[in-house]
Motif scaffolding. Structure first.
Motif, PDB file in Angstrom:
ATOM      1  N   GLY A 191       0.789  -1.234   0.000  1.00  0.00           N
ATOM      2  CA  GLY A 191       0.000   0.000   0.000  1.00  0.00           C
ATOM      3  C   GLY A 191       0.817   1.278   0.000  1.00  0.00           C
ATOM      4  O   GLY A 191       0.682   2.102  -0.910  1.00  0.00           O
ATOM      5  N   PRO A 192       1.679   1.500   0.997  1.00  0.00           N
ATOM      6  CA  PRO A 192       2.421   2.757   1.045  1.00  0.00           C
ATOM      7  C   PRO A 192       3.247   3.015  -0.205  1.00  0.00           C
ATOM      8  O   PRO A 192       3.394   4.171  -0.629  1.00  0.00           O
ATOM      9  CB  PRO A 192       3.325   2.580   2.266  1.00  0.00           C
ATOM     10  CG  PRO A 192       2.606   1.604   3.116  1.00  0.00           C
ATOM     11  CD  PRO A 192       1.910   0.679   2.183  1.00  0.00           C
ATOM     12  N   PHE A 205       3.954  14.623   1.835  1.00  0.00           N
ATOM     13  CA  PHE A 205       4.805  13.745   1.025  1.00  0.00           C
ATOM     14  C   PHE A 205       4.797  14.108  -0.463  1.00  0.00           C
ATOM     15  O   PHE A 205       5.844  14.310  -1.068  1.00  0.00           O
ATOM     16  CB  PHE A 205       4.340  12.298   1.210  1.00  0.00           C
ATOM     17  CG  PHE A 205       5.281  11.262   0.678  1.00  0.00           C
ATOM     18  CD1 PHE A 205       6.322  10.792   1.458  1.00  0.00           C
ATOM     19  CD2 PHE A 205       5.123  10.736  -0.597  1.00  0.00           C
ATOM     20  CE1 PHE A 205       7.187   9.816   0.990  1.00  0.00           C
ATOM     21  CE2 PHE A 205       5.983   9.774  -1.085  1.00  0.00           C
ATOM     22  CZ  PHE A 205       7.012   9.315  -0.284  1.00  0.00           C
ATOM     23  N   GLU A 247       2.549   1.925  -3.275  1.00  0.00           N
ATOM     24  CA  GLU A 247       1.624   2.325  -4.340  1.00  0.00           C
ATOM     25  C   GLU A 247       1.193   3.774  -4.135  1.00  0.00           C
ATOM     26  O   GLU A 247       1.102   4.554  -5.086  1.00  0.00           O
ATOM     27  CB  GLU A 247       0.393   1.414  -4.341  1.00  0.00           C
ATOM     28  CG  GLU A 247       0.708   0.012  -4.836  1.00  0.00           C
ATOM     29  CD  GLU A 247      -0.529  -0.849  -4.957  1.00  0.00           C
ATOM     30  OE1 GLU A 247      -1.545  -0.541  -4.294  1.00  0.00           O
ATOM     31  OE2 GLU A 247      -0.478  -1.837  -5.714  1.00  0.00           O
ATOM     32  N   ALA A 248       0.947   4.127  -2.877  1.00  0.00           N
ATOM     33  CA  ALA A 248       0.555   5.502  -2.569  1.00  0.00           C
ATOM     34  C   ALA A 248       1.657   6.467  -3.001  1.00  0.00           C
ATOM     35  O   ALA A 248       1.385   7.544  -3.539  1.00  0.00           O
ATOM     36  CB  ALA A 248       0.263   5.640  -1.079  1.00  0.00           C
ATOM     37  N   ALA A 249       2.917   6.053  -2.787  1.00  0.00           N
ATOM     38  CA  ALA A 249       4.034   6.922  -3.169  1.00  0.00           C
ATOM     39  C   ALA A 249       4.084   7.100  -4.681  1.00  0.00           C
ATOM     40  O   ALA A 249       4.390   8.181  -5.177  1.00  0.00           O
ATOM     41  CB  ALA A 249       5.349   6.328  -2.657  1.00  0.00           C
ATOM     42  N   ARG A 250       3.768   6.025  -5.422  1.00  0.00           N
ATOM     43  CA  ARG A 250       3.732   6.146  -6.892  1.00  0.00           C
ATOM     44  C   ARG A 250       2.649   7.134  -7.299  1.00  0.00           C
ATOM     45  O   ARG A 250       2.862   7.978  -8.163  1.00  0.00           O
ATOM     46  CB  ARG A 250       3.451   4.784  -7.522  1.00  0.00           C
ATOM     47  CG  ARG A 250       4.655   3.889  -7.600  1.00  0.00           C
ATOM     48  CD  ARG A 250       4.288   2.569  -8.240  1.00  0.00           C
ATOM     49  NE  ARG A 250       3.922   2.723  -9.646  1.00  0.00           N
ATOM     50  CZ  ARG A 250       3.262   1.800 -10.344  1.00  0.00           C
ATOM     51  NH1 ARG A 250       2.874   0.694  -9.767  1.00  0.00           N
ATOM     52  NH2 ARG A 250       2.978   2.006 -11.606  1.00  0.00           N
ATOM     53  N   LEU A 258      -2.267   2.360 -11.351  1.00  0.00           N
ATOM     54  CA  LEU A 258      -1.559   1.285 -10.651  1.00  0.00           C
ATOM     55  C   LEU A 258      -1.736  -0.049 -11.362  1.00  0.00           C
ATOM     56  O   LEU A 258      -1.043  -1.013 -11.059  1.00  0.00           O
ATOM     57  CB  LEU A 258      -2.051   1.180  -9.203  1.00  0.00           C
ATOM     58  CG  LEU A 258      -1.619   2.329  -8.297  1.00  0.00           C
ATOM     59  CD1 LEU A 258      -2.315   2.250  -6.954  1.00  0.00           C
ATOM     60  CD2 LEU A 258      -0.118   2.330  -8.102  1.00  0.00           C
ATOM     61  N   PHE A 285      -6.767   5.113  -0.381  1.00  0.00           N
ATOM     62  CA  PHE A 285      -6.781   3.654  -0.411  1.00  0.00           C
ATOM     63  C   PHE A 285      -7.732   3.078   0.638  1.00  0.00           C
ATOM     64  O   PHE A 285      -7.950   3.676   1.692  1.00  0.00           O
ATOM     65  CB  PHE A 285      -5.378   3.115  -0.123  1.00  0.00           C
ATOM     66  CG  PHE A 285      -4.408   3.317  -1.246  1.00  0.00           C
ATOM     67  CD1 PHE A 285      -4.076   2.276  -2.083  1.00  0.00           C
ATOM     68  CD2 PHE A 285      -3.821   4.549  -1.463  1.00  0.00           C
ATOM     69  CE1 PHE A 285      -3.183   2.452  -3.114  1.00  0.00           C
ATOM     70  CE2 PHE A 285      -2.924   4.736  -2.486  1.00  0.00           C
ATOM     71  CZ  PHE A 285      -2.605   3.679  -3.313  1.00  0.00           C
ATOM     72  N   ALA A 335      -3.085   2.949   3.493  1.00  0.00           N
ATOM     73  CA  ALA A 335      -1.747   2.979   2.910  1.00  0.00           C
ATOM     74  C   ALA A 335      -0.966   4.210   3.338  1.00  0.00           C
ATOM     75  O   ALA A 335      -0.282   4.837   2.544  1.00  0.00           O
ATOM     76  CB  ALA A 335      -1.827   2.901   1.377  1.00  0.00           C
ATOM     77  N   LEU A 336      -1.037   4.562   4.619  1.00  0.00           N
ATOM     78  CA  LEU A 336      -0.244   5.685   5.129  1.00  0.00           C
ATOM     79  C   LEU A 336       1.221   5.282   5.174  1.00  0.00           C
ATOM     80  O   LEU A 336       1.551   4.096   5.178  1.00  0.00           O
ATOM     81  CB  LEU A 336      -0.730   6.072   6.523  1.00  0.00           C
ATOM     82  CG  LEU A 336      -2.197   6.483   6.593  1.00  0.00           C
ATOM     83  CD1 LEU A 336      -2.578   6.813   8.027  1.00  0.00           C
ATOM     84  CD2 LEU A 336      -2.469   7.669   5.693  1.00  0.00           C
ATOM     85  N   TYR A 337       2.105   6.287   5.212  1.00  0.00           N
ATOM     86  CA  TYR A 337       3.539   6.004   5.293  1.00  0.00           C
ATOM     87  C   TYR A 337       3.901   5.810   6.761  1.00  0.00           C
ATOM     88  O   TYR A 337       3.979   6.780   7.510  1.00  0.00           O
ATOM     89  CB  TYR A 337       4.334   7.155   4.688  1.00  0.00           C
ATOM     90  CG  TYR A 337       3.871   7.524   3.284  1.00  0.00           C
ATOM     91  CD1 TYR A 337       3.803   6.553   2.286  1.00  0.00           C
ATOM     92  CD2 TYR A 337       3.495   8.821   2.964  1.00  0.00           C
ATOM     93  CE1 TYR A 337       3.374   6.874   1.014  1.00  0.00           C
ATOM     94  CE2 TYR A 337       3.073   9.148   1.689  1.00  0.00           C
ATOM     95  CZ  TYR A 337       3.016   8.168   0.715  1.00  0.00           C
ATOM     96  OH  TYR A 337       2.590   8.482  -0.534  1.00  0.00           O
TER      97      TYR A 337
END
Lengths: 312, 367
Positions: A201-202, B99, A204-207, B53, B82, B86-88
């Motif tokens: 997840g993280p 970010f 993909e979020a970064a992409r 994606l 998400f 989907a947090l960092y």
């Protein structure tokens, strides 16, 4: 078929408490016994070693009289002590550092689902399947200045021949090279396992957030990978501080005393020169260095793990 | 802000699973559209294709006037919240939100201003210094939304954003998301399996099943004029009842008779014309639980009634729910609180005939 009349007394609890058999009572001790034996096996030589370091015992002159810290004082006042400290740390730091860096690169490159990556992952463990002394002896042959294979290879790409471990200038480089060849796969495997354990997840979020590879690597991958990096450091730094086999098989500490680390100094003094008590302080000091550094690293690892999981 | 247009989109995964088939859908500029469907219907695949994606197997995707198929997610300016948030994990809430701005090397002052602005909008200013693992589901949800909103995206996509929240938080966030959309006016796509969410927030609903788009329209359109049996059964709670029947002639007029012979109903003019026009064989009669009135006695006053037996009855306070057996079928009826029923008691169901839906017996398409 005769049926037996069931009476209440058949189910009565006997009033007298039966003592469990001897084996049952001893069970906890029996279970702990192997650990106890191992502990004795480790502790006994350690305690004896510390005790002997306070004497002037030598195999040629078995004298067990207490001399206090004289052996330690002698070690510190030895003209080679500082150099020995330096070379021990230089070896451990450079070997661990290079392995970590290469391991990180290899793990990042192998972290994909292609067939070639899978094949390369399995070949990674090959260097670790060979006994270190044997690997080192093979490397020593390859490094042999006149008939070894490495110099012709260097010459082929236009580089001059090296004297490798035969001269002080490149001796450390040569043994670190063998160490790196042997243990980079270990670092790569640990780091790859770390990368594989991350949630998708993280990333993909970064992409979606439009982050470049480097930005994601610095801000996300690296902090999440820190616990795994520390595992590599803990194992490899501890191990290379007390490295013996590679250096001994390659040069026995030479040329001259170029590669006389604590471990080799202790061996040479205590065993080769048979002055047991004089060599022991090196081993004991090394023990305490490793003990305290590992304590610190393990604590750091715990913090890094919490941080990587998203706690402050 | 921009229109999102999907033209003949297909998604086939490795191994041959067809997740999306020939999807044509236009999300208008500024519109709030819900993609609704059961799990595995292809709605999340669709969303992931829009954001970039997932590779699009075939078809064209446009955001605004640009074809997006071969662009990286970062070049599409579509933001995704998400389902898993989907947090960092290693970053603070502030850095999570910042970010994408930092990745685009925006001026630090501007980053600070925008993060604070969006944090105020979602009321998370007091937790900006915390780390994700220390926060609850509702807070993580807001951070995930904040992260998507702070970028000023052309399209704002949400994948089951409320599924991990408890009932009270969900109701609250539904209202907030709708308010947020009203305030920002962004083109928004919400993926959900919960029709209540879709109704509460979206202007239009697109229903999907087995990778195929079933119907697009406002909720009223979909509820009142379902395009097929699947949509009819999926929308509405409790779900629509379906009874198998076939056309028959009764007093010289076309009527419907149950396949198992347990009932027959006469149809109002318009529906009758449709049945006659189709010359259909087997049909499915669909009637919603609230479009029937259950009574313990026959009314007999010329209304269309079906006789059956009470199977179960639950009183739910302001209404009751009755399951009745009619021949080999079972139907659910929502009853008024004035009457109660006993198991096995005979019951008469009056049908609001103008609320009857008819579907083709084989294809399930509405007549």
């Amino acid at each position: 078929m005769a049926t037996k009349q069931v009476s209440a007394t058949d189910f009565a609890v006997p009033e007298e408490v039966v003592k469990p058999p001897w084996l049952v009572r001893m069970r906890p001790f029996l279970i702990a016994l192997p650990a106890l034996l191992i502990l004795i096996g480790i502790l006994y030589p350690f305690v004896v070693g510390v005790a002997y370091s306070f004497t002037a015992y030598a195999f040629t002159r078995p004298n067990t009289a207490f001399v206090g810290l004289r052996q330690y004082q002698r070690m510190v006042e030895d003209s080679d002590f500082l150099y020995s400290t330096f070379i021990t740390l230089a070896y451990a730091i450079s070997a661990t550092g290079v392995q970590l860096l290469l391991g990180l690169i290899v793990a990042t490159l192998l972290n994909r689902d292609s067939r070639i990556a899978k094949i390369l992952q399995t070949t990674l463990i090959f260097p670790m399947m060979v006994a270190p002394v044997i690997s080192t002896l093979i490397w020593k042959m390859m490094m042999q200045p006149s008939v070894g294979i490495l110099n012709p290879m260097l010459n082929a790409i236009g580089l001059p021949s090296l004297q490798w471990a035969a001269v002080p200038e490149t001796a450390l480089f040569s043994v670190v090279l063998v160490d790196v060849w042997m243990y980079t796969p270990f670092a790569a495997l640990i780091l790859l396992a770390g990368l594989r354990s991350f949630p998708q997840g993280p990333f993909e979020a970064a992409r979606v957030d439009g982050a470049s590879f480097w930005f994601t690597f610095r801000n996300l991958t690296l902090p999440m990978l820190t616990p795994f990096i520390l595992i590599v450091i803990i194992f490899r730094f501890m191990d290379s501080l007390k490295m013996f086999d590679i250096i001994f098989a390659m040069t026995e500490g030479g040329p001259g005393s170029t590669l006389m680390t604590y471990q080799l100094t202790a061996y040479r003094t205590s065993i080769q020169f048979q002055r047991l008590a004089q060599g022991l302080p090196y081993a004991i000091v090394l023990y305490f260095v490793i003990y305290f550094v590992s304590q610190y690293l393990v604590k750091w690892w715990g913090r890094a793990q919490r941080r990587a999981a998203g706690y402050s | 802000m921009a229109e999102v247009r999907l033209e003949h989109i297909y998604k086939t995964y490795k191994g041959g699973v067809e997740a999306v088939k020939d999807l044509n859908l236009t999300i208008r500029n500024g519109e709030f559209l819900a993609l609704l469907g059961p799990s595995g219907c292809g709605k999340t695949s669709t969303l992931r294709m829009i954001v970039g994606l997932e590779q699009i197997t075939a078809g064209d995707l446009y955001i605004g006037d640009r074809r997006m198929n071969d662009l990286e997610p970062s070049e599409r300016n579509a933001a995704l919240a998400f389902e898993s948030y989907a947090l960092y994990p290693p970053l603070t809430v502030h850095d999570n939100i910042a970010f994408c701005l930092r990745a685009r090397q925006m001026d630090p002052g501007e980053i600070k201003r925008r993060v604070l602005e969006v944090a105020d909008m979602l009321e998370i200013r007091d937790i900006l210094g915390r780390k994700p693992a220390e926060l609850g589901g509702g807070q993580k949800q807001r951070i995930s939304l904040a992260r998507a909103l702070v970028r000023d995206p052309d399209a704002f996509l949400m994948d089951e954003p409320l599924s991990h929240l408890d009932a009270a938080q969900r109701a609250h966030m539904r209202v907030e998301l709708k308010r947020l959309h009203a305030r920002t006016g962004r083109t928004t796509v919400l993926v959900t399996h919960d029709q209540l969410e879709a109704v509460a927030m979206a202007e239009r609903v697109a229903v999907m099943n087995f990778g195929v788009l079933q119907q697009v329209g406002t909720f009223d359109e979909i509820y009142n004029h379902p395009a097929n049996e699947f949509v009819a059964g999926f929308i509405g709670e409790p779900p629509m009842n379906f009874l198998e029947c076939e056309p028959t002639s009764q007093d010289g007029q076309t009527a419907l008779r149950a396949t198992d012979g347990s009932f027959s109903v006469t149809l109002p003019g318009e529906l009758r014309a449709r049945v006659e026009g189709q010359k259909a064989g087997r049909l499915k009669l669909g009637i919603r639980p609230i479009d029937m009135i259950a009574a313990p006695k026959a009314n007999g006053n010329g209304v269309v009634e079906i006789a059956g037996n009470v199977y179960t009855y639950e009183s739910l306070g302001e209404e009751g729910q009755l399951a009745a057996r009619i021949g080999s079928n079972e139907v659910i009826v929502v009853t008024s609180p004035d009457v109660t029923f006993e198991r096995s008691q005979p019951v008469w169901l009056q049908l609001r005939t103008h609320r009857i839906h008819l579907f083709h017996g084989d294809t399930g398409v509405a007549l």
